[in-house]
Design a protein around this motif. Structure first.
Motif, PDB file in Angstrom:
ATOM      1  N   ASN A 100      44.200  76.455  40.687  1.00 19.11           N
ATOM      2  CA  ASN A 100      43.429  77.658  40.958  1.00 19.11           C
ATOM      3  C   ASN A 100      41.923  77.401  40.995  1.00 19.11           C
ATOM      4  OD1 ASN A 100      45.492  79.595  41.365  1.00 19.11           O
ATOM      5  ND2 ASN A 100      46.034  79.255  39.223  1.00 19.11           N
ATOM      6  N   SER A 101      41.566  76.339  41.667  1.00 17.99           N
ATOM      7  CA  SER A 101      40.147  76.085  41.895  1.00 17.99           C
ATOM      8  C   SER A 101      39.741  76.864  43.163  1.00 17.99           C
ATOM      9  CB  SER A 101      39.958  74.590  42.085  1.00 17.99           C
ATOM     10  OG  SER A 101      39.065  74.317  43.118  1.00 17.99           O
ATOM     11  N   TYR A 102      38.480  77.246  43.219  1.00 20.83           N
ATOM     12  CA  TYR A 102      37.974  77.970  44.392  1.00 20.83           C
ATOM     13  C   TYR A 102      38.238  77.172  45.673  1.00 20.83           C
ATOM     14  CZ  TYR A 102      35.033  81.566  46.520  1.00 20.83           C
ATOM     15  OH  TYR A 102      34.576  82.635  47.268  1.00 20.83           O
ATOM     16  N   VAL A 103      38.057  75.852  45.573  1.00 16.33           N
ATOM     17  CA  VAL A 103      38.217  74.996  46.761  1.00 16.33           C
ATOM     18  C   VAL A 103      39.683  74.968  47.201  1.00 16.33           C
ATOM     19  CG1 VAL A 103      37.692  72.728  47.743  1.00 16.33           C
ATOM     20  CG2 VAL A 103      36.324  73.595  45.856  1.00 16.33           C
ATOM     21  N   LYS A 104      40.607  74.925  46.229  1.00 16.30           N
ATOM     22  CA  LYS A 104      42.039  74.885  46.582  1.00 16.30           C
ATOM     23  C   LYS A 104      42.449  76.183  47.276  1.00 16.30           C
ATOM     24  CE  LYS A 104      44.422  71.146  45.343  1.00 16.30           C
ATOM     25  NZ  LYS A 104      44.838  70.751  44.021  1.00 16.30           N
ATOM     26  N   ILE A 105      41.923  77.296  46.795  1.00 16.52           N
ATOM     27  CA  ILE A 105      42.340  78.595  47.343  1.00 16.52           C
ATOM     28  C   ILE A 105      41.637  78.910  48.665  1.00 16.52           C
ATOM     29  CG2 ILE A 105      42.278  81.109  46.910  1.00 16.52           C
ATOM     30  CD1 ILE A 105      43.088  80.586  44.091  1.00 16.52           C
ATOM     31  N   PHE A 106      40.352  78.642  48.718  1.00 15.11           N
ATOM     32  CA  PHE A 106      39.587  79.065  49.900  1.00 15.11           C
ATOM     33  C   PHE A 106      39.221  77.928  50.853  1.00 15.11           C
ATOM     34  CE2 PHE A 106      38.586  82.445  46.763  1.00 15.11           C
ATOM     35  CZ  PHE A 106      38.968  83.550  47.495  1.00 15.11           C
ATOM     36  N   GLY A 107      39.414  76.680  50.433  1.00 15.99           N
ATOM     37  CA  GLY A 107      39.039  75.551  51.293  1.00 15.99           C
ATOM     38  C   GLY A 107      37.587  75.159  51.084  1.00 15.99           C
ATOM     39  N   GLU A 108      37.269  73.918  51.469  1.00 14.00           N
ATOM     40  CA  GLU A 108      35.936  73.378  51.181  1.00 14.00           C
ATOM     41  C   GLU A 108      34.835  74.090  51.982  1.00 14.00           C
ATOM     42  OE1 GLU A 108      36.065  69.109  51.323  1.00 14.00           O
ATOM     43  OE2 GLU A 108      33.959  68.972  50.701  1.00 14.00           O
ATOM     44  N   ASP A 109      35.135  74.367  53.261  1.00 16.78           N
ATOM     45  CA  ASP A 109      34.087  74.965  54.111  1.00 16.78           C
ATOM     46  C   ASP A 109      33.716  76.363  53.617  1.00 16.78           C
ATOM     47  OD1 ASP A 109      34.001  72.734  55.597  1.00 16.78           O
ATOM     48  OD2 ASP A 109      35.219  73.511  57.268  1.00 16.78           O
ATOM     49  N   LYS A 110      34.755  77.156  53.310  1.00 19.06           N
ATOM     50  CA  LYS A 110      34.457  78.518  52.838  1.00 19.06           C
ATOM     51  C   LYS A 110      33.776  78.482  51.462  1.00 19.06           C
ATOM     52  CE  LYS A 110      36.441  83.064  51.779  1.00 19.06           C
ATOM     53  NZ  LYS A 110      35.160  83.749  51.941  1.00 19.06           N
ATOM     54  N   THR A 111      34.178  77.536  50.622  1.00 19.84           N
ATOM     55  CA  THR A 111      33.522  77.424  49.307  1.00 19.84           C
ATOM     56  C   THR A 111      32.022  77.195  49.502  1.00 19.84           C
ATOM     57  OG1 THR A 111      35.523  76.485  48.349  1.00 19.84           O
ATOM     58  CG2 THR A 111      33.496  76.170  47.098  1.00 19.84           C
ATOM     59  N   LYS A 112      31.705  76.241  50.395  1.00 24.02           N
ATOM     60  CA  LYS A 112      30.271  75.950  50.616  1.00 24.02           C
ATOM     61  C   LYS A 112      29.564  77.181  51.180  1.00 24.02           C
ATOM     62  CE  LYS A 112      30.252  70.980  51.054  1.00 24.02           C
ATOM     63  NZ  LYS A 112      30.564  69.870  51.936  1.00 24.02           N
ATOM     64  N   ALA A 113      30.199  77.831  52.161  1.00 19.74           N
ATOM     65  CA  ALA A 113      29.577  79.019  52.775  1.00 19.74           C
ATOM     66  C   ALA A 113      29.376  80.107  51.716  1.00 19.74           C
ATOM     67  CB  ALA A 113      30.446  79.539  53.917  1.00 19.74           C
ATOM     68  N   ASP A 114      30.374  80.286  50.836  1.00 16.65           N
ATOM     69  CA  ASP A 114      30.272  81.339  49.809  1.00 16.65           C
ATOM     70  C   ASP A 114      29.208  80.999  48.768  1.00 16.65           C
ATOM     71  OD1 ASP A 114      32.167  82.702  51.166  1.00 16.65           O
ATOM     72  OD2 ASP A 114      33.786  82.432  49.715  1.00 16.65           O
ATOM     73  N   ILE A 115      29.047  79.704  48.477  1.00 17.77           N
ATOM     74  CA  ILE A 115      27.987  79.288  47.533  1.00 17.77           C
ATOM     75  C   ILE A 115      26.626  79.686  48.112  1.00 17.77           C
ATOM     76  CG2 ILE A 115      26.736  77.281  46.602  1.00 17.77           C
ATOM     77  CD1 ILE A 115      29.517  75.885  46.352  1.00 17.77           C
ATOM     78  N   TYR A 116      26.393  79.319  49.381  1.00 15.07           N
ATOM     79  CA  TYR A 116      25.080  79.603  49.962  1.00 15.07           C
ATOM     80  C   TYR A 116      24.861  81.118  50.095  1.00 15.07           C
ATOM     81  CZ  TYR A 116      24.899  74.605  50.537  1.00 15.07           C
ATOM     82  OH  TYR A 116      24.909  73.262  50.268  1.00 15.07           O
ATOM     83  N   ALA A 117      25.962  81.866  50.372  1.00 10.23           N
ATOM     84  CA  ALA A 117      25.823  83.328  50.482  1.00 10.23           C
ATOM     85  C   ALA A 117      25.445  83.929  49.125  1.00 10.23           C
ATOM     86  CB  ALA A 117      27.121  83.937  50.992  1.00 10.23           C
ATOM     87  N   ALA A 118      26.097  83.453  48.049  1.00  9.76           N
ATOM     88  CA  ALA A 118      25.783  83.996  46.708  1.00  9.76           C
ATOM     89  C   ALA A 118      24.355  83.620  46.308  1.00  9.76           C
ATOM     90  CB  ALA A 118      26.782  83.476  45.674  1.00  9.76           C
ATOM     91  N   ILE A 119      23.943  82.396  46.662  1.00  9.81           N
ATOM     92  CA  ILE A 119      22.572  81.971  46.332  1.00  9.81           C
ATOM     93  C   ILE A 119      21.562  82.832  47.112  1.00  9.81           C
ATOM     94  CG2 ILE A 119      20.905  80.066  46.608  1.00  9.81           C
ATOM     95  CD1 ILE A 119      23.175  78.142  45.789  1.00  9.81           C
ATOM     96  N   THR A 120      21.901  83.147  48.353  1.00 12.59           N
ATOM     97  CA  THR A 120      21.009  84.004  49.154  1.00 12.59           C
ATOM     98  C   THR A 120      20.906  85.392  48.523  1.00 12.59           C
ATOM     99  OG1 THR A 120      21.670  82.790  51.119  1.00 12.59           O
ATOM    100  CG2 THR A 120      20.615  84.922  51.494  1.00 12.59           C
ATOM    101  N   ARG A 121      22.067  85.928  48.084  1.00 14.40           N
ATOM    102  CA  ARG A 121      22.031  87.261  47.449  1.00 14.40           C
ATOM    103  C   ARG A 121      21.230  87.210  46.141  1.00 14.40           C
ATOM    104  NH1 ARG A 121      27.419  87.272  49.227  1.00 14.40           N
ATOM    105  NH2 ARG A 121      28.175  86.753  47.144  1.00 14.40           N
TER     106      ARG A 121
END
Ligand code: GRG
Length: 285
Positions: A232-253
């Motif tokens: 149940n890691s974020y990467v396992k559930i959402f994949g590496e690309d989406k994890t990176k995109a979500d990291i940058y989105a949260a940092i932007t917010r």
């Protein structure tokens, strides 16, 4: 020396003074110091920097920063125990229970948890501003407790045995990780006697920062050893690309949440640097 290094040194020195003890308390003192020193002190730094941004001397906020790092260290000791995550290594050295035995490690965690509140309650800052200390104790105990970090840890342990949905994982992250980071921001505000408006902005920043922090941690874990990555890691559930995109989105917010402080004339440079530190971790993962 960057402000991150300076804050870490300040918090470490204070914790060393707090917990160095000989005689009857030598053994527990050694186990506590082994675990409370050596981390990045991100949460303590957040507490100090919120107080400093709000024009309060860092020395006033130091007990608050120590307290949140005591809770962080206790949670890591207990998390590493065989009955939980069963990790032999922490911060590049043997976990507390490997170095001191399971019973002492459990007690070192208990000592850190209870002492966190004593550090605040017995501080000079509490004598001067008791209402600020009471507020901080309330925030910390709630965010670290059964509807916060501990609640998240329970859900996380349950999740280790089944596949969870994306939303369930987000809740685990919010409780297990972001709650203590929010507490750090809010006790920094409490140390400065901040009003509800300011605390609301601090909460908005820190919850996004906390979400990004855990996603980066999952990404680092995954890239270190993809085969051993938790189910149940974020990467396992959402994949590496989406994890990176979500990291940058949260940092932007999180960055946008700082505009409210900028608008009021506060210097948010330290928090922009903390976001830069997260981006660097994500980029180098
Ligand atoms: C046992 C009550 C209880 C709670 C445990 C914190 C936690 C909840 C579990 C630890 C496992 C983990 C990796 C949780 C995510 C939070 C996190 C990223 C912790 C590591 O924080 P850092 O990177 O660590 O700030 P340092 O070593 O710098 O303090």
């Amino acid at each position: 020396m960057s402000f991150l290094d300076e804050d870490r040194a300040l918090i470490e020195d204070a914790l060393k003074k707090e917990f160095t003890c000989g005689g009857d308390y030598k053994k527990i003192s050694e186990a506590v110091l082994y675990s409370v020193i050596g981390g990045k002190m991100v949460r303590g730094t957040i507490a100090l920097e919120f107080a400093a941004m709000l024009k309060t001397d860092k020395k006033e906020a130091l007990p608050y920063a120590e307290a949140v790092e005591c809770i962080q260290a206790y949670s890591l000791i207990h998390d590493d125990l065989p009955c939980m995550d069963n990790d032999d290594m922490r911060r590049g050295k043997p976990s507390c229970h490997i170095a001191f035995g399971e019973a002492t490690a459990m007690l070192a965690g208990d000592a850190l948890l209870t002492h966190a509140f004593s550090v605040i309650a017995k501080s000079q800052s509490a004598v001067k501003y008791p209402e600020r200390a009471v507020k901080a104790v309330g925030i910390l105990s709630e965010k670290a407790g059964f509807k916060g970090m501990v609640g998240g840890q329970v859900l996380d342990l349950e999740a280790a045995e089944k596949e969870v949905s994306g939303n369930e994982l987000l809740l685990i992250h919010r409780l297990k990780t972001a709650a203590l980071i929010e507490a750090a921001a809010l006790i920094g505000c409490a140390a400065a006697g901040a009003n509800d408006e300011i605390c609301g902005y601090a909460k908005a920043f820190s919850s996004e920062f906390g979400a990004a922090f855990q996603m980066v941690d999952d990404l680092l874990d995954y890239n270190e050893n993809p085969a051993e990555c938790e189910l149940n890691s974020y990467v396992k559930i959402f994949g590496e690309d989406k994890t990176k995109a979500d990291i940058y989105a949260a940092i932007t917010r999180a960055g946008s949440a700082l505009y409210d402080f900028d608008r009021l004339g506060y210097d948010t440079g330290a928090f922009a640097s903390l976001l830069g530190f997260l981006i660097e971790r994500a980029d180098n993962s």
